[in-house]
Design a protein around this motif. Structure first.
Motif, PDB file in Angstrom:
ATOM      1  N   CYS A   1       0.836  -1.324  -0.009  1.00 51.34           N
ATOM      2  CA  CYS A   1       0.144  -0.120   0.125  1.00 51.34           C
ATOM      3  C   CYS A   1       0.925   1.355  -0.024  1.00 51.34           C
ATOM      4  O   CYS A   1       0.521   2.201   0.824  1.00 51.34           O
ATOM      5  N   SER A   2       1.760   1.415  -0.872  1.00 52.45           N
ATOM      6  CA  SER A   2       2.471   2.575  -1.011  1.00 52.45           C
ATOM      7  C   SER A   2       2.136   3.669  -1.830  1.00 52.45           C
ATOM      8  O   SER A   2       2.262   4.868  -1.966  1.00 52.45           O
ATOM      9  N   GLY A   3       1.435   3.325  -2.891  1.00 52.73           N
ATOM     10  CA  GLY A   3       0.916   4.194  -3.916  1.00 52.73           C
ATOM     11  C   GLY A   3       1.763   4.127  -5.140  1.00 52.73           C
ATOM     12  O   GLY A   3       1.365   4.943  -6.135  1.00 52.73           O
ATOM     13  N   VAL A   4       2.547   3.545  -5.011  1.00 55.91           N
ATOM     14  CA  VAL A   4       3.579   3.296  -6.444  1.00 55.91           C
ATOM     15  C   VAL A   4       2.767   2.689  -7.239  1.00 55.91           C
ATOM     16  O   VAL A   4       2.232   1.792  -7.120  1.00 55.91           O
ATOM     17  N   SER A   5       3.305   3.232  -8.674  1.00 55.29           N
ATOM     18  CA  SER A   5       2.551   2.599  -9.780  1.00 55.29           C
ATOM     19  C   SER A   5       2.986   1.261 -10.122  1.00 55.29           C
ATOM     20  O   SER A   5       4.244   0.676  -9.732  1.00 55.29           O
ATOM     21  N   LEU A   6       2.090   0.310 -10.868  1.00 51.54           N
ATOM     22  CA  LEU A   6       2.467  -0.873 -11.145  1.00 51.54           C
ATOM     23  C   LEU A   6       3.743  -1.147 -12.131  1.00 51.54           C
ATOM     24  O   LEU A   6       4.252  -2.037 -12.035  1.00 51.54           O
ATOM     25  N   ASN A   7       3.693  -0.042 -13.024  1.00 46.26           N
ATOM     26  CA  ASN A   7       4.890  -0.069 -13.912  1.00 46.26           C
ATOM     27  C   ASN A   7       6.303  -0.079 -13.148  1.00 46.26           C
ATOM     28  O   ASN A   7       7.358  -0.785 -13.407  1.00 46.26           O
ATOM     29  N   THR A   8       6.412   0.643 -12.088  1.00 44.83           N
ATOM     30  CA  THR A   8       7.646   1.105 -11.444  1.00 44.83           C
ATOM     31  C   THR A   8       7.891  -0.376 -10.696  1.00 44.83           C
ATOM     32  O   THR A   8       8.975  -0.883 -10.715  1.00 44.83           O
ATOM     33  N   LEU A   9       6.659  -0.871 -10.268  1.00 42.89           N
ATOM     34  CA  LEU A   9       7.024  -2.130  -9.330  1.00 42.89           C
ATOM     35  C   LEU A   9       7.146  -3.298 -10.271  1.00 42.89           C
ATOM     36  O   LEU A   9       8.259  -4.059  -9.837  1.00 42.89           O
ATOM     37  N   LYS A  10       6.674  -3.292 -11.386  1.00 40.87           N
ATOM     38  CA  LYS A  10       7.214  -4.364 -12.393  1.00 40.87           C
ATOM     39  C   LYS A  10       8.699  -4.421 -12.804  1.00 40.87           C
ATOM     40  O   LYS A  10       9.334  -5.388 -13.061  1.00 40.87           O
ATOM     41  N   GLN A  11       9.065  -2.831 -12.808  1.00 39.18           N
ATOM     42  CA  GLN A  11      10.445  -2.923 -13.391  1.00 39.18           C
ATOM     43  C   GLN A  11      11.339  -3.362 -12.043  1.00 39.18           C
ATOM     44  O   GLN A  11      12.323  -4.141 -12.443  1.00 39.18           O
ATOM     45  N   LEU A  12      11.159  -2.933 -11.178  1.00 40.53           N
ATOM     46  CA  LEU A  12      11.804  -3.434  -9.653  1.00 40.53           C
ATOM     47  C   LEU A  12      12.027  -4.865  -9.632  1.00 40.53           C
ATOM     48  O   LEU A  12      12.708  -5.573  -9.486  1.00 40.53           O
ATOM     49  N   GLN A  13      10.718  -5.393 -10.016  1.00 38.17           N
ATOM     50  CA  GLN A  13      10.563  -6.900  -9.818  1.00 38.17           C
ATOM     51  C   GLN A  13      11.380  -7.534 -10.848  1.00 38.17           C
ATOM     52  O   GLN A  13      12.171  -8.545 -10.563  1.00 38.17           O
ATOM     53  N   GLN A  14      11.312  -7.136 -12.134  1.00 35.03           N
ATOM     54  CA  GLN A  14      12.240  -7.500 -13.150  1.00 35.03           C
ATOM     55  C   GLN A  14      13.862  -7.444 -12.664  1.00 35.03           C
ATOM     56  O   GLN A  14      14.522  -8.482 -12.847  1.00 35.03           O
ATOM     57  N   HIS A  15      14.210  -6.343 -12.051  1.00 37.83           N
ATOM     58  CA  HIS A  15      15.655  -6.200 -11.633  1.00 37.83           C
ATOM     59  C   HIS A  15      15.961  -7.326 -10.447  1.00 37.83           C
ATOM     60  O   HIS A  15      16.971  -7.780 -10.731  1.00 37.83           O
ATOM     61  N   PHE A  16      15.119  -7.632  -9.847  1.00 38.72           N
ATOM     62  CA  PHE A  16      15.317  -8.580  -8.803  1.00 38.72           C
ATOM     63  C   PHE A  16      15.400  -9.821  -9.288  1.00 38.72           C
ATOM     64  O   PHE A  16      16.132 -10.650  -9.117  1.00 38.72           O
ATOM     65  N   ASN A  17      14.381 -10.509 -10.167  1.00 41.69           N
ATOM     66  CA  ASN A  17      14.402 -11.480 -10.843  1.00 41.69           C
ATOM     67  C   ASN A  17      15.366 -11.887 -11.784  1.00 41.69           C
ATOM     68  O   ASN A  17      16.058 -13.171 -11.911  1.00 41.69           O
ATOM     69  N   ASN A  18      15.897 -10.823 -12.432  1.00 36.06           N
ATOM     70  CA  ASN A  18      17.196 -10.967 -13.353  1.00 36.06           C
ATOM     71  C   ASN A  18      18.424 -10.681 -12.796  1.00 36.06           C
ATOM     72  O   ASN A  18      19.408 -10.684 -13.225  1.00 36.06           O
ATOM     73  N   LYS A  19      18.462 -10.453 -11.265  1.00 34.10           N
ATOM     74  CA  LYS A  19      19.770 -10.114 -10.694  1.00 34.10           C
ATOM     75  C   LYS A  19      20.501  -9.109 -11.172  1.00 34.10           C
ATOM     76  O   LYS A  19      21.792  -8.987 -11.458  1.00 34.10           O
ATOM     77  N   THR A  20      19.688  -7.903 -11.357  1.00 34.98           N
ATOM     78  CA  THR A  20      20.536  -6.640 -11.878  1.00 34.98           C
ATOM     79  C   THR A  20      21.586  -6.475 -10.633  1.00 34.98           C
ATOM     80  O   THR A  20      21.191  -6.213  -9.734  1.00 34.98           O
ATOM     81  N   HIS A  21      22.669  -6.035 -11.268  1.00 38.09           N
ATOM     82  CA  HIS A  21      23.589  -5.535 -10.383  1.00 38.09           C
ATOM     83  C   HIS A  21      23.722  -4.107 -10.282  1.00 38.09           C
ATOM     84  O   HIS A  21      23.716  -3.340 -11.038  1.00 38.09           O
ATOM     85  N   LEU A  22      23.742  -3.390  -9.211  1.00 42.05           N
ATOM     86  CA  LEU A  22      23.478  -2.014  -8.968  1.00 42.05           C
ATOM     87  C   LEU A  22      24.753  -1.325  -8.764  1.00 42.05           C
ATOM     88  O   LEU A  22      25.672  -1.454  -8.146  1.00 42.05           O
TER      89      LEU A  22
END
Length: 474
Positions: free
Chosen positions: A109-130
């Protein structure tokens, strides 16, 4: 492995996150509903809102409508910063946990858009290195440098999403969670290494009996003593090593402090680590960016509560406790190593030259004992409490947040140094047992002998350290 969000935090969850095949999922419909409610609330509200960074503690002068109500300059610094050359990447494990915590908080319940959360999810699932910004990056919050690394990878992100992510404290809680997990692994490593060291020095096993360790009713001491007794005995009898070495050692009542008081010292560390684990699990530190109270039938948001910590004091205090607890595991191990290597103190004086000789080194294995001593001296310095570094001349600046980088670095050093000390103890003890077995015959029972046989072919303590990390699973 699939983890369904949101999740409550625990060490088991950390273990699951760090698995190579871990993926995360969340309910997209709930995210979209929350986003729509958030946008409606921001558009229509006239009330003042506590949130994000309140500077000196005052309410925000205006409702959230645009970036001007926030620290625009800091956000601009975040977006304009150029990555360092050469690149500075976040530790891979810490990166995964930080991303997980950020997504887990925002799904709630943060109010963040689905688009942003799906991008973050993709980074996690793809093991993106920051990739972190330059070390010269000037920000009031160390968390912001990691948030910048996250924001710089996202596409088509709204200003509200940028605000929420920027002021969400994920790195601080991830650091606490990750290092608590590693510290608990240190306790498990200490069980194995201490048992083998105890056998190599022919410790008096009665110090680990239930009757002795239940006197003070310290739960950690009782648990450690029971674990060591189980590892050192076979069918409730003394180990083969204790029985066979009676002919070559003195018949003493008790061992030196560094041997007989292992349950007291490691038990106290275990109690401290369990306190931190319970605090994490009971208070759910770091949960959610903010929370809506929403009435479905009237489509009205009753309130919006910013529920993130505005500074890292809680995490800093717990990390300081953690640093001392882990350092003590290494300290008593180093004392035992030094006693083992000293011909005046060891109970195996007659065998000193034979079991400590190293044909590959001019100084024998004494150099490893010296290395352990150096590591524990460094740990003492790293144990300086970062949470106590508050300076009055900083006025309104939150120096607690500025110092958080020190906690990240010091915990990394302390845990790595402690594991290295444990590895040195195991490396030396295994070779001592091997030397003694050549003269006395089989000295150690099967439960520990299997581990010793795995250690003996390893040539360096660094390799033993890697072996320990892989061998110990929670």
């Amino acid at each position: 492995m699939i983890i369904q969000l949101p999740q409550n935090y625990s060490l088991q969850l950390v273990s699951d996150i760090l698995q190579n095949d871990t993926q995360i999922q969340f309910e997209e419909i709930k995210v979209e509903e929350c986003r729509e409610s958030f946008q409606t609330f921001i558009k229509n509200t006239k009330q003042q809102i506590y949130g994000f960074n309140t500077l000196l503690g005052f309410k925000m002068p205006n409702p959230i409508k645009d970036l001007q109500n926030y620290e625009t300059q800091q956000l601009q610094e975040l977006f304009q910063c150029i990555p360092s050359d050469p690149p500075q990447f976040v530790n891979e494990d810490l990166c995964k946990i930080t991303l997980f915590i950020l997504i887990n908080n925002l799904v709630n319940c943060s109010g963040v858009s689905l688009n942003t959360l799906k991008q973050l999810q993709q980074h996690f699932n793809n093991k993106t290195h920051l990739q972190l910004p330059s070390i010269n990056f000037n920000t009031q919050y160390y968390d912001a440098s990691l948030n910048w690394a996250i924001l710089s990878t996202l596409k088509n992100i709204s200003e509200y999403d940028a605000i929420i992510i920027t002021f969400t404290k994920s790195l601080s809680f991830a650091t606490l969670l990750y290092n608590t997990y590693r510290s608990f692994k240190c306790i498990k490593m200490a069980f194995i290494t201490t048992s083998i060291s105890f056998e190599a020095t022919n410790g008096v096993i009665c110090a680990f009996t239930q009757l002795v360790n239940e006197v003070k009713q310290h739960q950690g001491q009782i648990e450690v003593a029971q674990e060591l007794y189980n590892l050192l005995t076979l069918n409730d009898e003394e180990s083969d090593l204790n029985l066979s070495l009676k002919t070559i050692t003195h018949n003493i009542l008790q061992d030196a402090y560094s041997t007989r008081c292992i349950p007291q010292v490691i038990g106290a560390s275990l109690d401290s680590i369990k306190f931190i684990i319970n605090t994490i699990q009971s208070q759910q530190i770091g949960q959610r960016a903010y929370q809506f109270l929403y009435q479905t039938n009237s489509n009205h948001i009753q309130d919006i509560i910013y529920n993130q910590l505005n500074n890292n004091e809680t995490e800093l205090l717990l990390l300081d406790y953690l640093a001392i607890a882990v350092s003590e595991i290494g300290a008593i191990t180093e004392r035992r190593i030094q006693r083992l290597m000293n011909p005046q103190l060891t109970k195996l004086q007659d065998y000193y030259d034979q079991y400590l000789r190293d044909d590959q080194s001019l100084f024998g294995f004494q150099q490893l004992a010296n290395q352990a001593s150096n590591l524990i001296q460094k740990n003492k310095k790293y144990c300086h409490p970062v949470s106590a570094d508050s300076m009055p001349q900083t006025t309104h600046l939150e120096d607690i947040n500025n110092n958080f980088e020190d906690s990240i670095l010091k915990m990394q050093h302390i845990i790595n140094n402690t594991i290295q000390i444990l590895a040195i103890d195991m490396f030396l003890s295994s070779r001592i047992i091997q030397k003694l077995e050549a003269k006395e015959g089989k000295l150690i029972h099967t439960k520990l002998n299997n581990i010793v046989q795995q250690i003996l072919p390893i040539q360096t303590t660094n390799q033993v350290t890697q072996w320990l990390e892989q061998f110990i699973q929670l």
